[in-house]
Scaffold this active site. Structure first.
Site, PDB file in Angstrom:
ATOM      1  N   GLU A 243     -19.091 -22.070  13.471  1.00 57.87           N
ATOM      2  CA  GLU A 243     -19.806 -21.013  14.177  1.00 57.87           C
ATOM      3  C   GLU A 243     -19.407 -19.640  13.653  1.00 57.87           C
ATOM      4  O   GLU A 243     -20.240 -18.733  13.573  1.00 57.87           O
ATOM      5  CB  GLU A 243     -19.560 -21.104  15.683  1.00 57.87           C
ATOM      6  CG  GLU A 243     -20.321 -20.052  16.490  1.00 57.87           C
ATOM      7  CD  GLU A 243     -21.797 -19.964  16.135  1.00 57.87           C
ATOM      8  OE1 GLU A 243     -22.301 -18.830  15.994  1.00 57.87           O
ATOM      9  OE2 GLU A 243     -22.456 -21.022  15.994  1.00 57.87           O
ATOM     10  N   ARG A 244     -18.149 -19.486  13.307  1.00 56.82           N
ATOM     11  CA  ARG A 244     -17.704 -18.202  12.749  1.00 56.82           C
ATOM     12  C   ARG A 244     -18.378 -17.957  11.403  1.00 56.82           C
ATOM     13  O   ARG A 244     -18.797 -16.841  11.102  1.00 56.82           O
ATOM     14  CB  ARG A 244     -16.187 -18.202  12.589  1.00 56.82           C
ATOM     15  CG  ARG A 244     -15.602 -16.829  12.301  1.00 56.82           C
ATOM     16  CD  ARG A 244     -14.094 -16.848  12.340  1.00 56.82           C
ATOM     17  NE  ARG A 244     -13.551 -15.511  12.250  1.00 56.82           N
ATOM     18  CZ  ARG A 244     -12.261 -15.241  12.151  1.00 56.82           C
ATOM     19  NH1 ARG A 244     -11.378 -16.223  12.153  1.00 56.82           N
ATOM     20  NH2 ARG A 244     -11.847 -13.999  12.070  1.00 56.82           N
TER      21      ARG A 244
ATOM     22  N   GLY B 167     -12.521 -11.198   8.192  1.00 58.48           N
ATOM     23  CA  GLY B 167     -12.907  -9.892   7.675  1.00 58.48           C
ATOM     24  C   GLY B 167     -13.018  -9.849   6.163  1.00 58.48           C
ATOM     25  O   GLY B 167     -13.927  -9.211   5.614  1.00 58.48           O
TER      26      GLY B 167
ATOM     27  N   ARG C 143     -13.282 -23.343   8.648  1.00 64.82           N
ATOM     28  CA  ARG C 143     -12.884 -24.414   9.567  1.00 64.82           C
ATOM     29  C   ARG C 143     -13.689 -24.368  10.862  1.00 64.82           C
ATOM     30  O   ARG C 143     -14.007 -25.399  11.446  1.00 64.82           O
ATOM     31  CB  ARG C 143     -11.389 -24.309   9.873  1.00 64.82           C
ATOM     32  CG  ARG C 143     -10.486 -24.705   8.720  1.00 64.82           C
ATOM     33  CD  ARG C 143      -9.024 -24.566   9.111  1.00 64.82           C
ATOM     34  NE  ARG C 143      -8.707 -23.201   9.516  1.00 64.82           N
ATOM     35  CZ  ARG C 143      -7.536 -22.834  10.030  1.00 64.82           C
ATOM     36  NH1 ARG C 143      -6.584 -23.727  10.215  1.00 64.82           N
ATOM     37  NH2 ARG C 143      -7.319 -21.571  10.362  1.00 64.82           N
ATOM     38  N   THR C 144     -14.027 -23.144  11.301  1.00 65.32           N
ATOM     39  CA  THR C 144     -14.882 -22.974  12.475  1.00 65.32           C
ATOM     40  C   THR C 144     -16.281 -22.627  11.993  1.00 65.32           C
ATOM     41  O   THR C 144     -16.534 -21.501  11.554  1.00 65.32           O
ATOM     42  CB  THR C 144     -14.351 -21.861  13.392  1.00 65.32           C
ATOM     43  OG1 THR C 144     -12.990 -22.142  13.723  1.00 65.32           O
ATOM     44  CG2 THR C 144     -15.172 -21.762  14.660  1.00 65.32           C
TER      45      THR C 144
ATOM     46  N   SER D 194       0.797  -1.224   0.000  1.00 67.24           N
ATOM     47  CA  SER D 194       0.000   0.000   0.000  1.00 67.24           C
ATOM     48  C   SER D 194       0.836   1.284   0.000  1.00 67.24           C
ATOM     49  O   SER D 194       0.483   2.239  -0.707  1.00 67.24           O
ATOM     50  CB  SER D 194      -0.967   0.000   1.186  1.00 67.24           C
ATOM     51  OG  SER D 194      -1.955  -0.983   1.017  1.00 67.24           O
TER      52      SER D 194
ATOM     53  N   LYS E 293      -9.164  -4.782  12.010  1.00 74.35           N
ATOM     54  CA  LYS E 293     -10.308  -4.220  11.297  1.00 74.35           C
ATOM     55  C   LYS E 293     -11.587  -4.217  12.141  1.00 74.35           C
ATOM     56  O   LYS E 293     -12.360  -3.254  12.096  1.00 74.35           O
ATOM     57  CB  LYS E 293     -10.548  -4.970   9.992  1.00 74.35           C
ATOM     58  CG  LYS E 293      -9.437  -4.781   8.962  1.00 74.35           C
ATOM     59  CD  LYS E 293      -9.754  -5.513   7.671  1.00 74.35           C
ATOM     60  CE  LYS E 293      -8.609  -5.403   6.681  1.00 74.35           C
ATOM     61  NZ  LYS E 293      -8.921  -6.071   5.403  1.00 74.35           N
TER      62      LYS E 293
END
Length: 284
Positions: free
Chosen positions: A160-161, A135, A157-158, A22, A70
């Site tokens: 719930e996320r 994110g 992989r998770t 950036s 973030k």
């Protein structure tokens, strides 16, 4: 470039930041557009984020937020855009005339613009497999929903996320799967990798595309000096593929426009991305 007391400070805040392209892209953009600013990368710990954002914003500056801050940044900004509120993440901030911290998530616009650049504008009704739950996945999912995707299947992989991302952004147009076995043999118009797999050359692939049916295109949000393993694997199967370089440019252009209130020199930014000297893979 000459710096004066009027030069605005724009920063990249994250941990780590040494890999980022950036600063090169934005400083070339500032020069091409004739704006009086300088862009630097600052390694920032979580406990220092709020004070840095506030101090920089109060001094007419702004910048970008990268991993892992973030979501924390979204809670710090005082005036948030819809993209921040929907995703719960902020990657761009600046100070307004009242000294407040304004925040946006230009990863959403960056993803949409990069996707349109790659696939064209006829995206309504597509079926997508989205890999990841962080994110980048949030920004990508919101972009896909806004572009009119018919269904987005999410695997992380998770689980719930992934379900949290689905509930927050996708609603009835998303489906979370606990295992990739559930989509074996299924057709997708697009497969998007938002995971960090591919940052290292010996990383496993995020998915074996041969397990799926027909795949129209593949998009990797990882980028580097060389073609990413996921893009190589897709192209070996005859699947059109793109890495995250264009998204980095497009979200950077959107950030530029928030800071300066004028169109970004996108061609100069794209050229800077191609000639950047950093030789490490990265994820937005």
């Amino acid at each position: 470039m000459n710096f004066t007391a009027q030069t605005r400070l724009l920063t990249l805040l994250g941990d780590p930041v040494t890999h980022s392209r950036s600063p090169e892209i934005q400083n070339i953009a500032f020069d091409a557009a004739g704006v009086d600013g300088v862009y630097v990368a600052l390694q920032c710990k979580e406990e220092d984020l709020a004070n840095l954002m506030l101090g920089i914003a109060r001094c007419r500056g702004g910048g970008n937020i990268t991993l892992p801050h973030k979501q924390n940044a979204a809670a710090i900004v005082e005036v948030a855009t819809k993209a921040v509120l929907k995703t719960g993440a902020c990657n761009t901030f600046w100070g307004d005339e009242k000294g407040r911290i304004q925040g946006d998530n230009t990863d959403v616009d960056g993803f949409r613009s990069a996707l349109n650049f790659f696939m064209g504008t006829l995206l309504s009704g597509i079926r997508v497999l989205l890999l990841g739950g962080g994110g980048a996945a949030r920004a990508s999912l919101l972009g896909l929903i806004e572009e009119g995707a018919d269904e987005v299947v999410i695997f992380n992989r998770t689980s719930e996320r992934a379900r949290a991302v689905s509930r927050r952004i996708g609603g009835e147009r998303t489906r979370v799967i606990p295992s990739l076995d559930e989509v074996e043999g299924e057709d997708f118009d697009l497969v998007v990798n938002t995971t960090c797999l591919g940052l290292e050359e010996n990383d496993p692939l995020p998915i074996d595309l041969e397990r799926l049916g027909c795949v129209g295109a593949a998009m990797d949000l990882v980028y580097g000096d060389t073609v990413t393993p996921f893009v190589r694997a897709a192209e070996a199967l005859g699947i059109p593929a793109s890495d995250g370089a264009e998204m980095l440019v497009q979200q950077g252009a959107a950030s530029f426009e928030r800071w300066w209130g004028k169109s970004a020199p996108i061609d100069a930014m794209r050229a800077a991305m191609k000639t950047s000297s950093v030789n490490r893979a990265s994820l937005l």
